[in-house]
Every structure is written in C-alpha cells, then in structure tokens.
Write an enzyme that holds these catalytic residues in place. Structure first.
Site, mmCIF file in Angstrom:
data_model
loop_
_atom_site.group_PDB
_atom_site.id
_atom_site.type_symbol
_atom_site.label_atom_id
_atom_site.label_comp_id
_atom_site.label_asym_id
_atom_site.label_seq_id
_atom_site.Cartn_x
_atom_site.Cartn_y
_atom_site.Cartn_z
ATOM 1 N N GLY A 41 -2.859 -67.973 -37.310
ATOM 2 C CA GLY A 41 -1.834 -67.637 -38.004
ATOM 3 C C GLY A 41 -1.078 -66.761 -37.200
ATOM 4 C CD GLU A 45 8.326 -72.061 -29.236
ATOM 5 O OE1 GLU A 45 7.541 -73.231 -28.671
ATOM 6 O OE2 GLU A 45 8.814 -72.442 -30.509
ATOM 7 N N GLY A 46 3.664 -70.155 -28.577
ATOM 8 C CA GLY A 46 2.237 -70.428 -27.883
ATOM 9 C C GLY A 46 1.394 -71.490 -28.761
ATOM 10 C CG HIS A 47 0.021 -70.287 -32.587
ATOM 11 N ND1 HIS A 47 0.713 -68.978 -33.109
ATOM 12 C CD2 HIS A 47 -1.235 -69.787 -32.115
ATOM 13 C CE1 HIS A 47 -0.141 -67.788 -32.803
ATOM 14 N NE2 HIS A 47 -1.420 -68.341 -32.454
ATOM 15 N N GLY A 157 -5.517 -72.459 -26.146
ATOM 16 C CA GLY A 157 -4.541 -71.770 -25.003
ATOM 17 C C GLY A 157 -5.313 -71.135 -24.046
ATOM 18 C CE LYS A 159 -2.313 -63.300 -24.811
ATOM 19 N NZ LYS A 159 -3.349 -62.832 -25.499
ATOM 20 C CG ASP A 160 -6.931 -66.098 -26.174
ATOM 21 O OD1 ASP A 160 -6.995 -64.830 -26.453
ATOM 22 O OD2 ASP A 160 -5.939 -66.798 -26.789
ATOM 23 C CD GLN A 163 -10.485 -68.188 -28.106
ATOM 24 O OE1 GLN A 163 -10.820 -67.424 -29.015
ATOM 25 N NE2 GLN A 163 -9.591 -68.788 -28.281
ATOM 26 N NE ARG A 197 -5.650 -58.266 -32.136
ATOM 27 C CZ ARG A 197 -6.481 -59.267 -32.107
ATOM 28 N NH1 ARG A 197 -6.546 -60.211 -31.182
ATOM 29 N NH2 ARG A 197 -7.489 -59.370 -33.001
#
Ligand code: AMP
Length: 289
Positions: A41, A45-47, A157, A159-160, A163, A197
């Site tokens: 949540g 925009e990334g989500h 993403g 981004k991680d 992960q 974050r």
C-alpha cells in the site's frame, strides 16, 4: 488483453482468500488471464506502473495491499508504515485494477501458523546482512499470496532488485505456476526512486536523497571507464556521506543474475546496489551495468 481504462471508481476490496478464489474462478471460466501486483500500500506511480505492466500481459489485474508483519524486525517501522487504503483503492482504480485483495493479518497468519520459507541463494548477503528476517517474511507472504490467487503473472519492481531475484527463485523452487515479471524503477524527476518510505523524509533529507541515484550513476560510469572497482565504491560511499547520509549499509557491484560479489568486471550483466540511511529512513536503490 483489455484496453487500459481510466476510472474514478475504486475497485472492489476483498479480505478473504475464499472470496478472492471465487472471483478469480469466474474470470478463469470466462477464459481470462490474471496478473497480480503485491504491495504494502501507500500507493505511488511505481505501484501503478506494475498494474499497467500487468495489463500488457493479462486480462485482469489484482493488486494486493498487505503490510506484512513477518518481514519487519521488532525495531523497524511496522507500526508507522503509512496506511491509507481508501486513497490506495482510488489510485489502483485509476490504473484499471479489477480487484484489491487486502487481508487482515489473521487471514494470512491464522492462529497456530507455524510455517516459514527460508530462501537461500540470492537471499544471502546485501539486504540479508542488515535485515536477516526480511527475505523469509517476503518469501512466505509472496508464496501465500500467489497460492491464494494462482495468477498467470506476478509483477515486481526492479527497485527491490534482490527481492525480485529471491521471488523468482522461490517460485521456481516451489513449482508455483506463476511467471514473475520484473519492471523498471520509476523515479522522481531528480532521480530519487519512488518509495512509500520517501514520505518519512524531512524537506532537508528529501533534498539530499537524489544523491543515491547520482552516486550509482557516477560509480557505474567510472567502472565502465575501467576505474578500479573497490576504490570507485569507496568514493561513492564517501560522496553519500558528504551528501548527508549517516550510514552506508552497502554500495556493491554484483553479478546481476546471481548477486555474487565481483572484484572485476565480467562479460555478463552486472548490478550496482546501495542501501543507506538518511536520518531515520533507509533508502535502497540499484541500477544495471
Ligand atoms: P512495496 O509496496 O514497497 O512493498 O512495493 C510493492 C512492489 O512495488 C514491489 O514489487 C516493489 O519493487 C515495487 N516498487 C516499489 N517502488 C517502485 C518504483 N519506484 N518503481 C517500480 N516498482 C516499484
């Protein structure tokens, strides 16, 4: 594949696995394919870019919103993590999301829950050195979310980045019939990677934060030009400190496929990854090389 629609209507929110499965069964019976976008949540925009990537491949997109307690250590920000479900639902709706799965913690971890996936391989080192609980929590919740829905695709993403590799490994190792799709990092105009974050940053910290992406790019440029790797990484860490970062957890060059450490350049994709603290906020980012 369905055309992208723009809607001001928020999609339905389901809170139980039983209801999620019932809705998904209906789509399956209509011959439709499904992509899942797992999130915690505080949508940005990334989500939403992951939702759009989902619609490039599938007829239906399910977004999940679950602030997963098992991936937070006791001293981390679980209690303070931004929660704004109605706003998230509207944003997901604006990208055409068909359904939101937002279970309560006890739906995911019922009383007596006693199973945890402990990934190895790409889950070792980097983030795991600083957040040892993290990938076990992520692997467990992602496996549960995928098994609850059995989507054709699940979007993650870059981004991680670590992960993403861990999820790919877990899904292959557990024979979960979902294709994991990685999508590029969405950034602010000044280069800061979008993150839920980022909301924690003070105006002064926000002004310093783009140094992360700048340092990654400068280090990548120097490594490509043949500068020694360790000296370049040391300079990058020093530049982050100069920019106001109080602690650099890592700034590392790794094999992009395995995350093995590299002392010299290789003829295969590499990845530069960083995690660093700005005040009380830990920022992570990475770029290909
Ligand atoms: P989170 O809600 O932070 O757990 O992230 C949910 C998903 O969104 C993960 O697959 C993240 O990698 C992805 N994501 C987060 N930030 C970005 C970004 N700036 N660009 C692209 N994807 C992102």
């Amino acid at each position: 594949m369905r055309a992208l629609i723009s809607s001001t209507e928020a999609p339905a929110i389901t809170r139980t696995v039983a209801e999620l499965r019932q809705i998904v069964r209906g789509w399956r019976q209509a011959g439709q394919t499904i992509a899942m976008v797992p999130t915690m949540g505080a949508v940005h925009e990334g989500h939403l870019s992951l939702v759009r990537e989902g619609f490039k491949r599938a007829d239906r997109v399910v977004a999940t919103i679950f602030v997963n307690p098992t991936q937070f250590a006791p001293n981390e920000d679980l209690a303070n993590y931004p929660r704004r479900e109605q706003q998230d639902a509207t944003l997901f709706g604006s990208a055409g999301t068909d359904l939101i799965f937002a279970p309560a913690p006890q739906e995911v971890y019922p009383p007596g829950f006693a199973t945890r996936i402990e990934p190895q391989g790409p889950a070792l080192g980097l983030e795991a050195d600083f957040r040892p609980h993290f990938f076990g929590g992520v692997a467990t919740v992602v496996a549960k979310l995928l098994l609850s829905c059995l989507p054709d695709y699940a979007m993650f993403g870059e981004k991680d980045y670590q992960q993403l590799l861990v999820v790919r490994r877990v899904v292959a190792d557990l024979t979960i019939p979902t294709e994991i799709v990685g999508a590029p990092t969405i950034r602010e105009p000044d280069g800061l990677a979008l993150s839920s974050r980022n909301a924690y940053l003070s105006p002064q910290e926000r002004a310093a934060a783009p140094a992360v992406y700048a340092v990654l790019n400068e280090a990548a440029r120097r490594i490509r030009a043949g500068h020694p790797i360790q000296a370049t990484l040391d300079d990058g860490a020093r530049d982050l400190t100069k920019a106001g970062f109080r602690e650099i957890d890592y700034l590392a060059l790794r094999d992009a496929a395995t995350l093995s450490p590299l002392e010299q350049q290789i003829q295969a994709p590499m990845r530069l990854l960083v995690a660093a603290w700005l005040g009380k906020t830990r920022l992570i980012d990475n770029i290909p090389l």
